[in-house]
Design a protein around this motif. Structure first.
Motif, PDB file in Angstrom:
ATOM      1  N   VAL A   1       0.855  -1.181   0.000  1.00 36.07           N
ATOM      2  CA  VAL A   1       0.000   0.000   0.000  1.00 36.07           C
ATOM      3  C   VAL A   1       0.893   1.233   0.000  1.00 36.07           C
ATOM      4  O   VAL A   1       1.806   1.334   0.820  1.00 36.07           O
ATOM      5  CB  VAL A   1      -0.938   0.028   1.232  1.00 36.07           C
ATOM      6  N   ASN A   2       0.625   2.146  -0.932  1.00 34.37           N
ATOM      7  CA  ASN A   2       1.395   3.383  -1.011  1.00 34.37           C
ATOM      8  C   ASN A   2       0.457   4.541  -0.707  1.00 34.37           C
ATOM      9  O   ASN A   2      -0.524   4.754  -1.406  1.00 34.37           O
ATOM     10  CB  ASN A   2       2.005   3.531  -2.403  1.00 34.37           C
TER      11      ASN A   2
ATOM     12  N   GLN B   1       1.310  10.163  13.575  1.00 37.35           N
ATOM     13  CA  GLN B   1       0.259  10.056  12.563  1.00 37.35           C
ATOM     14  C   GLN B   1       0.616   9.013  11.509  1.00 37.35           C
ATOM     15  O   GLN B   1      -0.237   8.229  11.085  1.00 37.35           O
ATOM     16  CB  GLN B   1       0.007  11.416  11.903  1.00 37.35           C
ATOM     17  N   LYS B   2       1.873   8.995  11.110  1.00 36.43           N
ATOM     18  CA  LYS B   2       2.318   7.996  10.133  1.00 36.43           C
ATOM     19  C   LYS B   2       2.168   6.596  10.699  1.00 36.43           C
ATOM     20  O   LYS B   2       1.683   5.688  10.003  1.00 36.43           O
ATOM     21  CB  LYS B   2       3.768   8.253   9.725  1.00 36.43           C
TER      22      LYS B   2
ATOM     23  N   ILE C   1      -0.012   3.451   9.226  1.00 42.77           N
ATOM     24  CA  ILE C   1       0.570   2.132   8.974  1.00 42.77           C
ATOM     25  C   ILE C   1      -0.178   1.049   9.742  1.00 42.77           C
ATOM     26  O   ILE C   1      -0.558   0.013   9.183  1.00 42.77           O
ATOM     27  CB  ILE C   1       2.070   2.143   9.328  1.00 42.77           C
ATOM     28  N   GLU C   2      -0.428   1.291  11.026  1.00 44.39           N
ATOM     29  CA  GLU C   2      -1.160   0.313  11.838  1.00 44.39           C
ATOM     30  C   GLU C   2      -2.588   0.120  11.332  1.00 44.39           C
ATOM     31  O   GLU C   2      -3.078  -1.005  11.245  1.00 44.39           O
ATOM     32  CB  GLU C   2      -1.177   0.755  13.298  1.00 44.39           C
ATOM     33  N   GLY C   3      -3.245   1.233  10.992  1.00 37.40           N
ATOM     34  CA  GLY C   3      -4.634   1.154  10.552  1.00 37.40           C
ATOM     35  C   GLY C   3      -4.800   0.410   9.237  1.00 37.40           C
ATOM     36  O   GLY C   3      -5.698  -0.433   9.091  1.00 37.40           O
ATOM     37  N   VAL C   4      -3.938   0.702   8.279  1.00 36.54           N
ATOM     38  CA  VAL C   4      -4.018   0.024   6.978  1.00 36.54           C
ATOM     39  C   VAL C   4      -3.684  -1.456   7.130  1.00 36.54           C
ATOM     40  O   VAL C   4      -4.346  -2.321   6.549  1.00 36.54           O
ATOM     41  CB  VAL C   4      -3.080   0.709   5.953  1.00 36.54           C
ATOM     42  N   THR C   5      -2.664  -1.747   7.922  1.00 37.78           N
ATOM     43  CA  THR C   5      -2.289  -3.147   8.164  1.00 37.78           C
ATOM     44  C   THR C   5      -3.437  -3.910   8.809  1.00 37.78           C
ATOM     45  O   THR C   5      -3.784  -5.024   8.386  1.00 37.78           O
ATOM     46  CB  THR C   5      -1.025  -3.221   9.048  1.00 37.78           C
ATOM     47  N   ASP C   6      -4.071  -3.306   9.806  1.00 32.78           N
ATOM     48  CA  ASP C   6      -5.212  -3.935  10.479  1.00 32.78           C
ATOM     49  C   ASP C   6      -6.381  -4.143   9.514  1.00 32.78           C
ATOM     50  O   ASP C   6      -7.008  -5.203   9.508  1.00 32.78           O
ATOM     51  CB  ASP C   6      -5.646  -3.091  11.673  1.00 32.78           C
TER      52      ASP C   6
ATOM     53  N   THR D   1       3.581  -9.675   6.310  1.00 32.94           N
ATOM     54  CA  THR D   1       3.971  -9.513   4.909  1.00 32.94           C
ATOM     55  C   THR D   1       3.220  -8.358   4.237  1.00 32.94           C
ATOM     56  O   THR D   1       3.093  -8.316   3.019  1.00 32.94           O
ATOM     57  CB  THR D   1       3.738 -10.819   4.120  1.00 32.94           C
ATOM     58  N   THR D   2       2.702  -7.444   5.034  1.00 33.34           N
ATOM     59  CA  THR D   2       1.990  -6.277   4.518  1.00 33.34           C
ATOM     60  C   THR D   2       2.908  -5.061   4.579  1.00 33.34           C
ATOM     61  O   THR D   2       3.385  -4.691   5.644  1.00 33.34           O
ATOM     62  CB  THR D   2       0.712  -6.016   5.345  1.00 33.34           C
TER      63      THR D   2
END
Length: 71
Positions: A4-5, A17-18, A22-27, A39-40
């Protein structure tokens, strides 16, 4: 292996915030698509405001115009 970019204008996005992005998208990918967090990959690019445009205008110009209109 999701990749994800996220691109944001360079306007003082904090390390906290970054990390939240990162945590939110991974979750989200883990919950919705059952992807392995190990592996995300999440990459955040900060783009100078002169290099980001909308409707034929740079973000720098838009911000200046909007600030002048608000004054």
């Amino acid at each position: 292996m999701p990749y994800v970019n996220i691109r944001v204008t360079k306007e003082g996005v904090t390390a906290e915030q970054k990390l939240a992005l990162i945590e939110g998208v991974t979750d989200l990918l883990s919950r919705v698509l059952n992807k392995n967090p190990a592996t995300t990959f999440v990459i955040i690019d900060e783009v100078e405001m002169d290099n980001w445009g909308l409707n034929g205008e740079s973000t720098t110009s838009r911000r200046k115009r909007e600030a002048a209109g608000a004054a």
